[in-house]
Design a protein around this motif. Structure first.
Motif, PDB file in Angstrom:
ATOM      1  N   ARG A  53      18.898  14.929 -28.185  1.00 58.07           N
ATOM      2  CA  ARG A  53      17.734  15.698 -28.604  1.00 58.07           C
ATOM      3  C   ARG A  53      18.263  17.028 -29.128  1.00 58.07           C
ATOM      4  NH1 ARG A  53      14.326  18.117 -30.962  1.00 58.07           N
ATOM      5  NH2 ARG A  53      12.184  18.478 -30.255  1.00 58.07           N
ATOM      6  N   CYS A 100      13.746  14.579 -21.631  1.00 53.73           N
ATOM      7  CA  CYS A 100      13.039  15.394 -22.609  1.00 53.73           C
ATOM      8  C   CYS A 100      11.557  15.435 -22.233  1.00 53.73           C
ATOM      9  CB  CYS A 100      13.214  14.768 -23.987  1.00 53.73           C
ATOM     10  SG  CYS A 100      12.332  15.662 -25.278  1.00 53.73           S
ATOM     11  N   ALA A 101      10.930  16.582 -22.435  1.00 47.43           N
ATOM     12  CA  ALA A 101       9.486  16.711 -22.181  1.00 47.43           C
ATOM     13  C   ALA A 101       8.692  15.711 -23.006  1.00 47.43           C
ATOM     14  CB  ALA A 101       9.022  18.129 -22.510  1.00 47.43           C
ATOM     15  N   ALA A 210      14.770  20.676 -22.025  1.00 48.78           N
ATOM     16  CA  ALA A 210      14.758  21.803 -22.960  1.00 48.78           C
ATOM     17  C   ALA A 210      15.444  23.057 -22.403  1.00 48.78           C
ATOM     18  CB  ALA A 210      13.317  22.143 -23.347  1.00 48.78           C
ATOM     19  N   TYR A 235       6.920  23.243 -25.225  1.00 53.87           N
ATOM     20  CA  TYR A 235       7.302  22.870 -23.862  1.00 53.87           C
ATOM     21  C   TYR A 235       6.394  23.501 -22.809  1.00 53.87           C
ATOM     22  CZ  TYR A 235      11.364  20.879 -26.157  1.00 53.87           C
ATOM     23  OH  TYR A 235      12.173  20.138 -26.966  1.00 53.87           O
TER      24      TYR A 235
HETATM   25 MO   LIG Z   1      13.010  18.140 -24.861  1.00 50.08          MO
END
Ligand SMILES: [Mo]
Ligand SMILES: [Mo]
Lengths: 381, 381
Positions: A53, A100-101, A210, A235
């Protein structure tokens, strides 16, 4: 499929080669995940299959010239080479899952598009990270346990306007002797790959990916969170009622610890299943060091449930940073036309996943931890 | 309704008087909750309305003769009077919500009876507790931060066979400087009422009520959890598939931190609502010191959502031990026949509540944190 060749002046021209089996969401910046059936093949994800990412081009860093800049408690800036870091601080290995979100955003996009990366279930992977404790570096820089504030990180990745990737975590997490926040230079026993932050990245266990800033170049401590776009204007979680017209980013806390999550990696929706024995496989994880204590699996859309068998390394209480893999052997009776496979996990605080995506849908398409569902047509015996 | 008079030889003959408005689940032992519309009337629940969850008769304790027995790190037993506790240790006040694991069991019983107390939404209340830190007493008794094990508590409440109430918490929670575990002798600025553990009780913030042992008489530290029935054979979470024939209590962790929770206290299901302005009220809370960051309310069964307005005292990060009260002012259009009011809360780890009760139903009827739903018929304007 061959990715297109970089053009002259392309800021992504120096991006590293990647494994061709990855499912690419965007090429520039590179965002890709492993195929579903590969996700749970290994407890530690091999680095080539670890989801990528990137927010910006991958910087090309000369490890000999590399310096980590740390703003100390007196306001001076320490400059540490890789060699300084490795020689001055004890090495620690931490097995941690990074998610990852936006993991599983595709299911949100299917309800109502967010116009953002359509991650499947693969924006989550696990590695053994080797490096020094952020806490040790901060203590060396004069910070005390009990100090308040935020630790801000900056990466070497930047766009053509000079914007660099940045994020922050609470100083409390960084200074917690059981927080296990690493400045990592190794991944699965090898030098950190370029896509994962070579030569140095942050790994914040239990926290949204993140914050695990890659290509780390600067650490500072202050009373406020990072002013980065990705800390302040992304985020964060909002109610499904919030639109781009009404959103007020100051109203929601930045995502740090993540909620309990699970997904079915096998069978895939297009698998050919026949009556007889069926093995269902997947992963489960929770944020904040909470352990996954149970995974419930249903073959009938949630009407009846069975417990999956969990596997995973032993982890300390409150420091369960890594996922559990799970499987369930079930028998599909002759005459079955369809399976509606569902999984949900329970963590050590007995948090459960929500049943459906709609009521947690949000404009950023983050934090999808609804039950994962795979519908399958069953063929003839 | 007058409760029946105690008979001679009744072990419950010495139970204290209670407020007549309480909704009684069982009289002996006394288990009762406030009426729904009273729950969110005050941020700090007045003690008479604080839910009562007794497992055994309320002991009659002479405060002058009372001693707290603490097994020290060398195996000796310290004997501390109330005066010793108050004079030797600093007083702390902690505002904390206590929730019974069985809160909202009635909704589980409605699906499939558990044959256990049918708590409504009122087995949760909040008080300002005054007392000494368990940590200070344990340090005085020679325990060190970093020691491992469990702190076992015993109450003075016992049945005719001599069984006493007991429970335990991880020593790590007890020794955590930010864990705020109290030995409380005050509730809302007054002497602890008999129903709430006079003269001394444990209050374990963020943790299921069952660990906040009342009428505390003994503290010991050991490598194992309390051997009490209530630690080993109750207050654990199981999958809906587990039956009394298949249950293995050793397989599930004892409940400690609880998951995010919320409920609608007004309007009640039998309220008479007419078109026009409607105020919906309720509470929301999460375990483990996680703060409630948002409450979503729907009037159409979960199809559309609005954010409620939250009220509550400021709490430290990671130490949000007390609930938030919330309200939403909505307008009910003329012609509306029915409202299907739903609430769900989100905590600071972005945990969400599950949508429905069925998939979290369990034989013990604990941990019901599904969306709370109130269906209301709307009358003529
Ligand atoms: Mo992310
Ligand atoms: Mo309880």
């Amino acid at each position: 499929e061959e990715p297109p060749q970089p053009s002259v002046g392309d800021p992504y021209a120096e991006d590293p080669p990647r494994h061709p089996a990855l499912k690419i969401n965007t090429l520039k910046p590179f965002n890709a995940e492993p195929p579903s059936e590969v996700i749970a093949e290994n407890y530690l994800t091999p680095s080539p299959f670890f989801f990528k990412r990137n927010h910006l081009p991958v910087p090309l860093v000369d490890p000999a010239a590399y310096r980590l800049h740390v703003q100390d408690a007196c306001g001076r800036t320490l400059s540490l080479s890789l060699r300084d870091l490795k020689r001055s601080f004890r090495k620690h290995d931490v097995v941690a899952t990074v998610q990852c979100a936006g993991n599983r955003r595709a299911e949100m996009n299917a309800l109502q598009s967010t116009n953002r990366l359509g991650w499947g279930i693969g924006a989550i992977s696990t590695a053994c990270w080797g490096g020094v404790l952020l806490r040790d570096v901060l203590v060396h820089a004069g910070y005390q346990p009990g100090d308040e504030g935020h630790v801000c990180f900056e990466g070497l990745d930047r766009d053509q306007s000079g914007t660099v990737y940045g994020a922050s975590i609470p100083l409390k997490k960084a200074m917690n002797p059981e927080g296990d926040v690493l400045l990592a230079y190794e991944m699965n026993g090898e030098e950190l790959p370029r896509d994962h932050g070579f030569p140095l990245r942050v790994v914040v266990p239990g926290t949204v990916g993140a914050r695990s800033v890659k290509w780390l170049t600067r650490i500072s401590v202050g009373p406020e969170e990072s002013k980065s776009h990705w800390q302040r204007k992304d985020y964060k979680g909002f109610s499904p009622a919030v639109t781009w017209d009404t959103v007020d980013f100051s109203k929601a806390p930045s995502i740090q610890e993540m909620p309990v999550q699970s997904a079915i990696t096998e069978p895939s929706p297009d698998a050919s299943v026949t009556p007889g024995e069926l093995t269902v496989k997947g992963y489960a994880w929770s944020g904040g060091g909470r352990n996954v204590i149970r995974v419930d699996v249903s073959l009938d859309g949630g009407k009846s449930w069975r417990e999956a068998e969990l596997t995973g390394e032993e982890q300390l209480p409150g420091r369960a940073w890594a996922w559990k893999l799970w499987q369930l052997k079930a028998s599909v009776p002759t005459g079955t036309k369809q399976l509606n496979i569902v999984c949900k996990a329970v963590d050590s605080s007995y948090n459960e996943q929500p049943d459906t995506v709609g009521p947690i849908w949000n404009i950023l398409g983050v934090l999808n931890n609804a039950w994962h569902r795979v519908r399958i047509s069953v063929g003839e015996d």
